[in-house]
Design an enzyme around this catalytic site. Structure first.
Site, PDB file in Angstrom:
ATOM      1  N   ASN A 143      19.623  79.111  13.895  1.00 33.68           N
ATOM      2  CA  ASN A 143      18.024  79.610  13.592  1.00 33.68           C
ATOM      3  C   ASN A 143      17.713  80.124  14.983  1.00 33.68           C
ATOM      4  OD1 ASN A 143      15.455  80.263  13.088  1.00 33.68           O
ATOM      5  ND2 ASN A 143      14.855  78.021  12.785  1.00 33.68           N
ATOM      6  N   LYS A 163      15.051  81.953  15.705  1.00 34.88           N
ATOM      7  CA  LYS A 163      13.539  81.994  15.550  1.00 34.88           C
ATOM      8  C   LYS A 163      13.087  83.365  16.260  1.00 34.88           C
ATOM      9  CE  LYS A 163      13.673  77.060  16.097  1.00 34.88           C
ATOM     10  NZ  LYS A 163      13.095  75.977  16.792  1.00 34.88           N
ATOM     11  N   GLU A 179       7.973  75.306  11.792  1.00 33.14           N
ATOM     12  CA  GLU A 179       6.945  76.189  12.734  1.00 33.14           C
ATOM     13  C   GLU A 179       6.043  77.070  11.407  1.00 33.14           C
ATOM     14  OE1 GLU A 179      10.260  77.822  14.824  1.00 33.14           O
ATOM     15  OE2 GLU A 179      10.180  75.494  15.954  1.00 33.14           O
ATOM     16  N   GLU A 189      14.793  68.320   9.662  1.00 24.03           N
ATOM     17  CA  GLU A 189      14.403  68.439  11.065  1.00 24.03           C
ATOM     18  C   GLU A 189      13.036  67.811  11.272  1.00 24.03           C
ATOM     19  OE1 GLU A 189      16.077  72.579  12.407  1.00 24.03           O
ATOM     20  OE2 GLU A 189      14.451  72.820  11.400  1.00 24.03           O
ATOM     21  N   GLY A 197      18.553  75.413  16.865  1.00 22.30           N
ATOM     22  CA  GLY A 197      17.641  76.352  17.363  1.00 22.30           C
ATOM     23  C   GLY A 197      18.135  77.043  18.885  1.00 22.30           C
TER      24      GLY A 197
END
Ligand code: 13P
Length: 252
Positions: A9, A11, A98, A168, A235
């Site tokens: 990911n 982000k 998030e 997560e 991440g």
């Protein structure tokens, strides 16, 4: 049998050029390497077309990090599931903590996103996880069960079978603090049990449940070795080809 998956990911990181370079580097690094998992790169929207073109579709699935909760129309700045699918992307991350925390995505909104993702042939990677206070109050099982039930349990069994879950814990994301392998196993087994109670053992056994939160080459092997952990959503360590490859190759 369920699949192992390692998904990066990205982000809100990398310019288009940096993202394409990273995707190419990972694509090269995978050549000649036998993996025990499917590999996914989830990138910002604007990278999708270029990343799809840059990688071997037989080795790497491309995904997005979000999509709209509406089909189409006057929703300035939004990107629909149909648009994502039209780039050649196959996956979409939904419900990342998030997005829940900073963009106020509720269980209801996520429910709509999941339906639209599935209707457009995308595989949702649906994220769940508790914040630190909930873990300390030992509410993490209830929190995670509620997140799954509220957004996913209206799906038919046929549709639920297409979902990938990512657990997560929010306190482990970007903090350098990972859940222990035993903590991950405990809650992954609980998630699988929760799915089994609703959809039966076969679907539960076939659902891939990924761990995310400060996963890196040095801890991935131990976490992935647990029976109910089927890979990771990565991440920070997905932003460098060598650390991402270290995680991809961490399965025993
Ligand atoms: P980190 O691996 O940077 O902790 O992020 C995890 C994550 O949020 C993946 O979706």
């Amino acid at each position: 049998m369920r699949k192992n998956i390692v998904a990066g990911n990205w982000k809100m990181n990398t310019t288009l050029q940096e993202g394409v370079a990273l995707a190419k580097e990972i694509n090269e690094a995978l050549k000649g390497v036998e993996t025990k998992c499917d590999v996914v790169l989830a990138t910002p929207f604007i990278h999708l077309v270029s990343v799809v073109e840059a990688v071997d579709a037989a080795r790497i699935g491309v995904g997005d990090e979000n999509c709209a909760d509406k089909v189409e129309g006057a929703y300035t700045g939004e990107v629909s599931a149909a648009m994502v699918a039209s780039t050649g992307a196959k996956y979409v991350i939904l419900g990342h903590s998030e997005r829940r925390a900073y963009y106020h995505e509720t269980a209801e909104i996520l429910k709509d996103k999941v339906v639209l993702a599935l209707a457009n042939g995308l595989t949702p990677i649906f994220c769940v996880g508790e914040v630190l206070e909930e873990r300390e109050a030992e509410k993490h099982f209830d929190v995670v069960a509620a997140q799954i039930k509220e957004s996913l349990f209206d799906l038919t069994a046929e549709d639920f079978a297409k979902i990938v879950i990512a657990y997560e814990p929010v306190w482990a994301i970007g903090t350098g603090k990972t859940a222990t392998a035993d903590q991950a196993q405990e809650i992954h087994a609980f998630i699988r049990q929760t799915i089994a109670e609703k959809y039966g053992n076969e679907i539960a056994e076939n659902t891939s449940i990924l761990y995310g939160g400060s996963c890196k080459p040095s801890n991935a092997g131990e976490i992935f070795a647990k029976p109910d952990v089927d890979g990771g959503l990565i991440g920070g360590a997905a932003l460098k080809a060598d650390s991402f490859m270290g995680i991809i190759t961490a399965f025993e």
